[in-house]
Design a protein around this motif. Structure first.
Motif, PDB file in Angstrom:
ATOM      1  N   VAL A 253      19.584  11.805 -56.612  1.00 31.92           N
ATOM      2  CA  VAL A 253      20.138  12.870 -57.615  1.00 31.92           C
ATOM      3  C   VAL A 253      21.063  13.636 -56.500  1.00 31.92           C
ATOM      4  O   VAL A 253      22.350  14.107 -57.099  1.00 31.92           O
ATOM      5  CB  VAL A 253      18.988  13.849 -58.115  1.00 31.92           C
ATOM      6  CG1 VAL A 253      19.600  14.972 -58.591  1.00 31.92           C
ATOM      7  CG2 VAL A 253      18.104  12.937 -58.868  1.00 31.92           C
ATOM      8  N   ALA A 254      20.894  14.113 -55.531  1.00 35.41           N
ATOM      9  CA  ALA A 254      21.609  14.752 -54.435  1.00 35.41           C
ATOM     10  C   ALA A 254      22.749  14.112 -54.295  1.00 35.41           C
ATOM     11  O   ALA A 254      23.950  14.523 -54.202  1.00 35.41           O
ATOM     12  CB  ALA A 254      20.863  14.966 -53.260  1.00 35.41           C
TER      13      ALA A 254
ATOM     14  N   ARG B 118       9.127  11.446 -55.341  1.00 34.00           N
ATOM     15  CA  ARG B 118       9.983  12.729 -55.210  1.00 34.00           C
ATOM     16  C   ARG B 118      10.978  12.740 -54.120  1.00 34.00           C
ATOM     17  O   ARG B 118      12.477  13.019 -54.429  1.00 34.00           O
ATOM     18  CB  ARG B 118       9.259  14.146 -55.185  1.00 34.00           C
ATOM     19  CG  ARG B 118       8.594  14.284 -56.578  1.00 34.00           C
ATOM     20  CD  ARG B 118       7.810  15.759 -56.339  1.00 34.00           C
ATOM     21  NE  ARG B 118       7.249  16.175 -57.781  1.00 34.00           N
ATOM     22  CZ  ARG B 118       6.297  16.917 -57.935  1.00 34.00           C
ATOM     23  NH1 ARG B 118       5.730  16.992 -56.926  1.00 34.00           N
ATOM     24  NH2 ARG B 118       6.088  17.227 -59.007  1.00 34.00           N
ATOM     25  N   GLY B 119      10.776  12.199 -52.973  1.00 34.58           N
ATOM     26  CA  GLY B 119      11.714  12.457 -52.038  1.00 34.58           C
ATOM     27  C   GLY B 119      12.774  11.296 -52.136  1.00 34.58           C
ATOM     28  O   GLY B 119      14.176  11.699 -52.008  1.00 34.58           O
ATOM     29  N   ALA B 120      12.485  10.296 -52.625  1.00 31.71           N
ATOM     30  CA  ALA B 120      13.665   9.344 -53.098  1.00 31.71           C
ATOM     31  C   ALA B 120      14.394   9.697 -54.015  1.00 31.71           C
ATOM     32  O   ALA B 120      15.724   9.651 -54.001  1.00 31.71           O
ATOM     33  CB  ALA B 120      12.703   7.780 -53.522  1.00 31.71           C
TER      34      ALA B 120
ATOM     35  N   CYS C  51      21.032  14.047 -64.289  1.00 34.29           N
ATOM     36  CA  CYS C  51      20.604  14.755 -62.911  1.00 34.29           C
ATOM     37  C   CYS C  51      19.776  15.975 -63.280  1.00 34.29           C
ATOM     38  O   CYS C  51      18.500  16.028 -62.645  1.00 34.29           O
ATOM     39  CB  CYS C  51      21.536  15.152 -61.889  1.00 34.29           C
ATOM     40  SG  CYS C  51      22.655  13.423 -61.259  1.00 34.29           S
ATOM     41  N   GLY C  52      20.122  16.723 -64.185  1.00 33.41           N
ATOM     42  CA  GLY C  52      19.265  17.855 -64.656  1.00 33.41           C
ATOM     43  C   GLY C  52      18.013  17.442 -65.251  1.00 33.41           C
ATOM     44  O   GLY C  52      16.948  18.112 -64.968  1.00 33.41           O
ATOM     45  N   MET C  53      17.855  16.509 -66.053  1.00 33.27           N
ATOM     46  CA  MET C  53      16.933  16.238 -66.635  1.00 33.27           C
ATOM     47  C   MET C  53      15.847  15.448 -65.721  1.00 33.27           C
ATOM     48  O   MET C  53      14.727  15.789 -65.821  1.00 33.27           O
ATOM     49  CB  MET C  53      17.248  15.265 -67.949  1.00 33.27           C
ATOM     50  CG  MET C  53      15.852  14.475 -68.447  1.00 33.27           C
ATOM     51  SD  MET C  53      16.251  13.870 -70.210  1.00 33.27           S
ATOM     52  CE  MET C  53      16.399  15.556 -71.019  1.00 33.27           C
TER      53      MET C  53
ATOM     54  N   VAL D 299      19.106   3.433 -62.280  1.00 33.17           N
ATOM     55  CA  VAL D 299      17.978   3.631 -61.373  1.00 33.17           C
ATOM     56  C   VAL D 299      16.910   4.494 -62.071  1.00 33.17           C
ATOM     57  O   VAL D 299      15.800   4.228 -62.131  1.00 33.17           O
ATOM     58  CB  VAL D 299      18.344   4.219 -59.926  1.00 33.17           C
ATOM     59  CG1 VAL D 299      17.046   4.423 -59.210  1.00 33.17           C
ATOM     60  CG2 VAL D 299      19.006   3.065 -59.076  1.00 33.17           C
ATOM     61  N   LEU D 300      17.311   5.606 -62.542  1.00 33.46           N
ATOM     62  CA  LEU D 300      16.598   6.556 -63.205  1.00 33.46           C
ATOM     63  C   LEU D 300      15.939   6.117 -64.460  1.00 33.46           C
ATOM     64  O   LEU D 300      14.734   6.149 -64.826  1.00 33.46           O
ATOM     65  CB  LEU D 300      17.407   7.786 -63.508  1.00 33.46           C
ATOM     66  CG  LEU D 300      17.936   9.019 -62.452  1.00 33.46           C
ATOM     67  CD1 LEU D 300      18.655   9.701 -63.059  1.00 33.46           C
ATOM     68  CD2 LEU D 300      16.695   9.362 -61.711  1.00 33.46           C
ATOM     69  N   LEU D 301      16.837   5.094 -65.265  1.00 32.52           N
ATOM     70  CA  LEU D 301      16.327   4.346 -66.162  1.00 32.52           C
ATOM     71  C   LEU D 301      15.135   3.682 -65.873  1.00 32.52           C
ATOM     72  O   LEU D 301      14.102   3.373 -66.738  1.00 32.52           O
ATOM     73  CB  LEU D 301      17.248   3.851 -67.216  1.00 32.52           C
ATOM     74  CG  LEU D 301      18.110   4.776 -68.077  1.00 32.52           C
ATOM     75  CD1 LEU D 301      19.420   3.767 -68.412  1.00 32.52           C
ATOM     76  CD2 LEU D 301      17.391   5.281 -69.111  1.00 32.52           C
TER      77      LEU D 301
END
Length: 367
Positions: free
Chosen positions: A279-280, A272-274, A109-111, A243-245
């Motif tokens: 992440v949140a 960004r919004g999604a 999440c930080g990355m 999902v991030l990958l």
């Protein structure tokens, strides 16, 4: 097509520090596969140590024997006592697994956040999500709410995190759009207000035992972990990381600048919004079971960039492994340095992460 756009298109998925003005290729001296293999071995080593070391020591070969025997009885002959098997399987292994999941999730999440806001100082605590979780958890601990039984605290913490996310999201939106600056400012302001609310609840409590429990939770810790509390964060972190990958190319485009990303067809504001929501939700799920553990999501991405560069296709798996190994080691130190007393793991991560981050800043300034 402009020069910046051509550069971004040619190198989307290459390496650059978060917040830099462009994208440049930089290969480390060690092959990527070797780095990943070493990090995987590091996770295995720290997990073995975390499971073996404690008030009652269990030899490392017996730890693996117990695990293999549980997988299939024919894989290992049981030459250990029932007590040791219970210690490994029901006491230490769930805690080690949760430490690995929390560390991996915070690092990933930080990355992602550092790429989304193009700021190397961004971390999972930036959006006020952890402060919202703290308010929910403190309410349960101070008021003694048991509506959901043993799940009352994580449920309340998650609800608080989700409420904080919704508040930050609507505060950051203006004219139907949400900018990075407004999001960061809204997150910081919301975090300060919610931290003050949590502190107020703690200092006005009349029960010193409940106050101490709330304070220890706010400092972060993994004590009392059971198998029932592990599976939800495991699913959340695995699904969120997948999902991030899948959106690594878009994250890499953001490193080249918003103009280049837009020119290549990326809807920056919607993307960004999604991802902020994703992440949140990941952070809210993590904080709900571990409390506030700082510096993992801030420091691990910087270390990973030194090892493999900033291409998210390479950096995200490395960050997950490094974050997992780091938090397993930190949790092991937290419960053994002052045994039988246990140090909140959030204190140790801050003591390690703070000086390291200052050294990293001086190192980059010297360059």
């Amino acid at each position: 097509m402009t020069g910046t756009t051509k550069q971004a298109e040619a190198t989307a998925g290459t390496e650059s520090p978060a917040g830099s003005g462009g994208v440049r290729r930089r290969r480390g001296p060690v092959p990527y596969t070797v780095v990943i293999a070493l990090l995987a071995l590091l996770v295995a080593a720290t997990a073995t140590a975390g499971t073996a070391i404690g008030s009652i020591g269990v030899p490392a070969d017996q730890v693996w024997g117990i695990l293999l025997h549980r997988v299939h009885p024919a894989l290992a002959d049981p030459d250990w006592t029932r007590v040791r098997e219970t210690i490994v399987m029901d006491v230490r292994l769930p805690r080690v697994l949760l430490a690995a999941v929390v560390g991996a999730g915070l690092a990933v999440c930080g990355m992602a956040l550092q790429a989304l806001v193009r700021n190397p100082l961004a971390d999972p605590l930036l959006l006020g999500v952890s402060s919202g979780a703290s308010v929910g958890a403190v309410l349960v601990l101070v008021l003694g709410v048991t509506l959901f039984g043993v799940f009352s605290l994580p449920v309340a913490a998650f609800c608080g995190a989700l409420a904080a996310l919704v508040a930050v999201y609507f505060l950051a939106r203006s004219g139907g759009r949400m900018t990075t600056v407004r999001l960061v400012l809204a997150g910081v302001a919301t975090a300060e207000v919610l931290s003050a609310v949590a502190s107020f609840l703690v200092v006005t409590s009349n029960d010193p035992h409940k106050t101490q429990s709330a304070l220890r939770w706010m400092l972060g810790g993994l004590a009392g972990t059971t198998w029932a509390s592990v599976w939800i964060p495991v699913v959340a972190v695995l699904a969120g990381t997948a999902v991030l990958l899948g959106v690594c190319r878009s994250l890499n485009l953001l490193l080249a600048g918003e103009e280049a990303a837009v020119a290549l067809g990326l809807d920056v504001h919607r993307f960004r919004g999604a991802l902020f929501v994703l992440v949140a939700l990941m952070v809210g799920t993590i904080v709900a079971v571990s409390g506030q553990i700082g510096f993992v999501g801030l420091i691990m991405p910087h270390v990973v960039r030194l090892l493999v560069g900033a291409d998210h296709r390479r950096a995200l798996p490395a960050a997950a492994l490094l974050g997992a190994a780091f938090l397993i080691a930190a949790d092991l130190a937290a419960r053994t340095l002052m045994s039988p007393e246990e140090i909140p793991v959030g204190i140790l991560t801050a003591l390690v992460g703070g000086p390291f981050f200052l050294w990293l800043m001086r190192r980059k300034a010297a360059r």
